[in-house]
Design an enzyme around this catalytic site. Structure first.
Site, short mmCIF file in Angstrom:
data_model
loop_
_atom_site.label_atom_id
_atom_site.label_comp_id
_atom_site.label_asym_id
_atom_site.label_seq_id
_atom_site.Cartn_x
_atom_site.Cartn_y
_atom_site.Cartn_z
N LYS A 171 0.88 -1.18 0.00
CA LYS A 171 0.00 0.00 0.00
C LYS A 171 0.91 1.23 0.00
O LYS A 171 1.43 1.64 1.04
CB LYS A 171 -0.91 -0.05 1.23
CG LYS A 171 -1.43 1.26 1.76
CD LYS A 171 -2.33 2.02 0.81
CE LYS A 171 -2.71 3.37 1.43
NZ LYS A 171 -2.02 4.49 0.78
N GLY A 224 5.45 5.16 8.92
CA GLY A 224 4.66 6.39 8.83
C GLY A 224 4.62 7.10 10.15
O GLY A 224 5.50 6.92 11.00
N THR A 228 -0.54 7.19 13.35
CA THR A 228 -1.08 6.17 12.45
C THR A 228 -0.63 4.79 12.92
O THR A 228 -1.41 3.83 12.95
CB THR A 228 -0.61 6.38 10.99
OG1 THR A 228 -0.68 7.76 10.67
CG2 THR A 228 -1.44 5.58 10.02
N GLY A 229 0.64 4.69 13.32
CA GLY A 229 1.17 3.42 13.82
C GLY A 229 0.40 2.94 15.04
O GLY A 229 0.07 1.75 15.17
N GLU A 377 7.95 16.33 16.12
CA GLU A 377 8.51 16.10 14.80
C GLU A 377 7.88 17.08 13.80
O GLU A 377 6.66 17.17 13.70
CB GLU A 377 8.23 14.67 14.34
CG GLU A 377 8.89 14.37 13.02
CD GLU A 377 8.68 12.94 12.55
OE1 GLU A 377 7.53 12.48 12.59
OE2 GLU A 377 9.66 12.30 12.15
P1 NDP Z 1 1.18 8.49 7.47
O1 NDP Z 1 1.20 7.73 8.73
O2 NDP Z 1 0.11 9.50 7.29
O3 NDP Z 1 1.06 7.54 6.20
C1 NDP Z 1 1.92 6.44 5.99
C2 NDP Z 1 1.17 5.40 5.19
O4 NDP Z 1 0.07 4.91 5.97
C3 NDP Z 1 0.56 5.94 3.89
O5 NDP Z 1 0.59 4.92 2.91
C4 NDP Z 1 -0.88 6.23 4.31
O6 NDP Z 1 -1.78 6.23 3.23
C5 NDP Z 1 -1.14 5.05 5.24
N1 NDP Z 1 -2.22 5.26 6.19
C6 NDP Z 1 -2.79 6.42 6.58
N2 NDP Z 1 -3.76 6.18 7.49
C7 NDP Z 1 -3.81 4.84 7.67
C8 NDP Z 1 -4.59 3.96 8.49
N3 NDP Z 1 -5.53 4.43 9.31
N4 NDP Z 1 -4.34 2.65 8.44
C9 NDP Z 1 -3.36 2.16 7.65
N5 NDP Z 1 -2.61 2.93 6.84
C10 NDP Z 1 -2.81 4.25 6.86
O7 NDP Z 1 2.61 9.11 7.34
P2 NDP Z 1 3.14 10.01 6.17
O8 NDP Z 1 2.87 9.38 4.86
O9 NDP Z 1 2.64 11.37 6.43
O10 NDP Z 1 4.71 9.90 6.37
C11 NDP Z 1 5.40 10.74 7.19
C12 NDP Z 1 5.63 10.11 8.57
O11 NDP Z 1 6.30 8.87 8.45
C13 NDP Z 1 6.52 10.95 9.44
O12 NDP Z 1 5.96 11.09 10.72
C14 NDP Z 1 7.82 10.17 9.54
O13 NDP Z 1 8.57 10.34 10.68
C15 NDP Z 1 7.37 8.79 9.38
N6 NDP Z 1 8.43 7.99 8.79
C16 NDP Z 1 9.11 7.09 9.58
C17 NDP Z 1 10.15 6.36 9.07
C18 NDP Z 1 10.89 5.36 9.88
O14 NDP Z 1 11.56 4.53 9.31
N7 NDP Z 1 10.81 5.36 11.19
C19 NDP Z 1 10.58 6.52 7.67
C20 NDP Z 1 9.80 7.46 6.94
C21 NDP Z 1 8.76 8.16 7.51
P3 NDP Z 1 -2.22 7.63 2.54
O15 NDP Z 1 -1.00 8.16 1.90
O16 NDP Z 1 -3.23 7.20 1.57
O17 NDP Z 1 -2.75 8.50 3.63
#
Ligand code: NDP
Length: 474
Positions: A171, A224, A228-229, A377
């Site tokens: 996804k 992410g 969300t996590g 962050e």
């Molecule tokens: P999000 O958590 O918004 O999204 C990450 C992914 O999860 C996207 O594919 C998103 O889809 C999907 N998603 C959103 N809501 C849900 C849900 N309820 N259930 C399951 N999946 C969902 O993060 P961002 O995309 O905004 O990424 C930025 C964040 O990621 C930052 O906080 C960053 O720190 C973190 N990050 C952490 C990393 C690590 O290795 N620790 C590496 C890179 C980023 P959609 O795009 O359709 O909303």
């Protein structure tokens, strides 16, 4: 562009479309089919059927490794096109995009070699016979990826999952699905059985919820935001689904006065501002001993102002646009918060008169670690420089955050490097450099930065179950 369901291109069941923007221009780059729960159902069925029939896990580990090597070769053959796609879709400088695509191929090469090195154990138990531990694939893996490193983070999950014999449903983030769709095609072309591969762009809440709440999904690999996590962790508890989480960060770069601090000041801006600060490993807190603080701020600012902000396809660009206006607004809001809390903006934070989503790298001095810019962050090009008194104060500041993903220590004193490294609670640390990620080594976070480790052989734990088998000799 269609979805990829069970290795086959398919329009979305609803006919919905995602408009994919180009951050450098703000204009539409292309459109992509947007999946929903009906498409998730098709993908899960394909993945489950394929896994249960053993079409991939039933092949020898060596054969799977060969297929993954072919994936790497196909990525390299197409490197320039994939890098250009990533640069345009994610706003990355083309040099960075090439590096990431090359690294993505390297991830497949690493796990191609690892496929037949997932060893079990034999255990000297008290009963007569042989007790052994087998490592078996978990089954159907849902891999949820963010927009900041769209291809590379997809490979961190997909390559070990496939090496272990699992089916994958990818996804991608709604903003950046293009290179994950291309990777899906490459996987099938290289010989991964079609049913084992789906790529489903679409709204995170809809696709994510459908994947996380389905008991036929055995494993969720997520990168992410921390919130969300946490919601995924709650949803996965219903079916006791295995979950690994790579989440946010607020990493510290600690610079002692005895270090080659001029080198640190020259190199550290890119540890915050690379990828326009949209990096979970960004050293967004630079923690500097007070005796060198003013000189360090001056040198850091000079290095920041020399960075080349420009369009992604310009070979000289070091900093591209941000991913979206919404993400840029988050940084602008934090700059206002910093000003209200008493921090000094030394440079940057300027939005140029340009339709692209640009923001010049901002340096904040006089930051106290209790300020919101130091605690939360930002995920944008904002660096906070924080003074410290002594070693104990540096360690206290580095640890005073809900996160624990990455970080650096700059010192010439080996004893101090060891003491400080042991005391800082974070998953990845570097001494006298700011690099965080190495394909062969574990990557992940303490505290709110996540659960589990990706990369290296540690990733294999996510994608295998442990079976204890006893053979009686009586
Ligand atoms: P999000 O958590 O918004 O999204 C990450 C992914 O999860 C996207 O594919 C998103 O889809 C999907 N998603 C959103 N809501 C849900 C849900 N309820 N259930 C399951 N999946 C969902 O993060 P961002 O995309 O905004 O990424 C930025 C964040 O990621 C930052 O906080 C960053 O720190 C973190 N990050 C952490 C990393 C690590 O290795 N620790 C590496 C890179 C980023 P959609 O795009 O359709 O909303």
């Amino acid at each position: 562009m269609d979805l990829l369901i069970g290795g086959t291109r398919a329009p979305s069941s609803s006919g919905a479309i995602l408009s994919i923007l180009e951050p450098a221009t703000g204009l539409e780059l292309t459109t992509v089919a947007s999946g929903d729960a009906a498409d998730v159902e098709l993908a899960i069925r394909a993945a489950r059927d394929s896994f249960d029939a053993g079409v991939w896990a039933g092949q020898s580990a060596t054969a799977r490794g060969r297929v993954l090597l072919r994936v790497a070769a196909l990525i390299r053959e197409d490197l320039e096109d994939i890098a250009t796609l990533e640069a345009r879709n994610a706003g990355k400088p083309i040099g960075d995009a090439r590096w990431e695509v090359n690294a993505a191929a390297g991830v497949f090469e690493y796990y191609a070699g690892a496929a037949n090195k997932i060893f079990g154990e034999t255990i000297p138990v008290q009963d007569a016979g042989i007790d052994m531990v087998l490592r078996e694939p978990v089954g159907v893996c849902a891999l949820i990826v963010p927009w900041n490193f769209p291809l590379l983070i997809t490979t961190w999950k997909t390559a070990p999952a496939l090496a272990c014999g699992n089916s994958v449903i990818i996804k991608p983030a709604s903003l950046t699905p293009l290179t994950a769709l291309r990777l899906g095609e490459i996987l099938v072309e290289a010989g991964v059985p079609a049913g084992c591969v789906s790529v489903l762009p679409g709204p995170g809440r809809v696709i994510g919820d459908a994947l996380v709440s389905d008991r036929r999904v055995d494993k969720i690999g997520f990168t992410g935001e921390t919130t969300t996590g946490a919601s995924i962790l709650r949803a996965s508890s219903e079916n006791i689904t295995r979950v690994s989480l790579e989440l946010g960060g607020k990493s510290a770069c600690v610079v002692f006065a005895d270090a080659d601090w001029e080198k640190a000041a020259a190199e550290t801006p890119m540890s915050v501002f690379a990828n326009t600060g949209q990096d979970c490993c960004a050293r967004s807190r630079i923690v500097v001993e007070d005796s060198i603080y003013d000189d360090f701020v001056a040198a850091f600012t000079r290095a920041t102002e020399s960075l080349q902000v420009g369009t992604p396809l310009d070979e000289t660009t070091e900093i591209g646009p941000m991913i979206s206006t919404a993400q840029r607004q988050v940084s602008l809001d934090y700059l206002d918060i910093a000003a209200a809390e008493g921090a000094e903006r030394v440079t940057g934070g300027i939005v140029p008169d340009d339709p692209g989503f640009y923001l010049s790298p901002a340096v904040l001095a006089g930051v106290d670690n209790a300020m919101r810019v130091a605690q939360e962050e930002i995920f944008g090009p904002v660096a906070s420089i924080i003074p410290f008194r002594d070693e104990a104060d540096a360690i206290r500041i580095a640890n005073d955050t809900p996160y624990g993903l990455s970080g650096s220590i700059w010192t010439r004193d080996l004893g101090r490097a060891i003491r400080t490294a042991k005391a800082i609670r974070t998953g990845v640390l570097s001494v006298n450099t700011n690099k965080s990620v190495r394909t062969e080594a574990p990557f992940g976070g303490y505290k709110h930065s996540g659960l589990g480790r990706e990369l290296g052989m540690h990733a294999m734990h996510h994608y295998t179950e442990v079976k204890n088998l006893f053979l009686s000799s009586e």
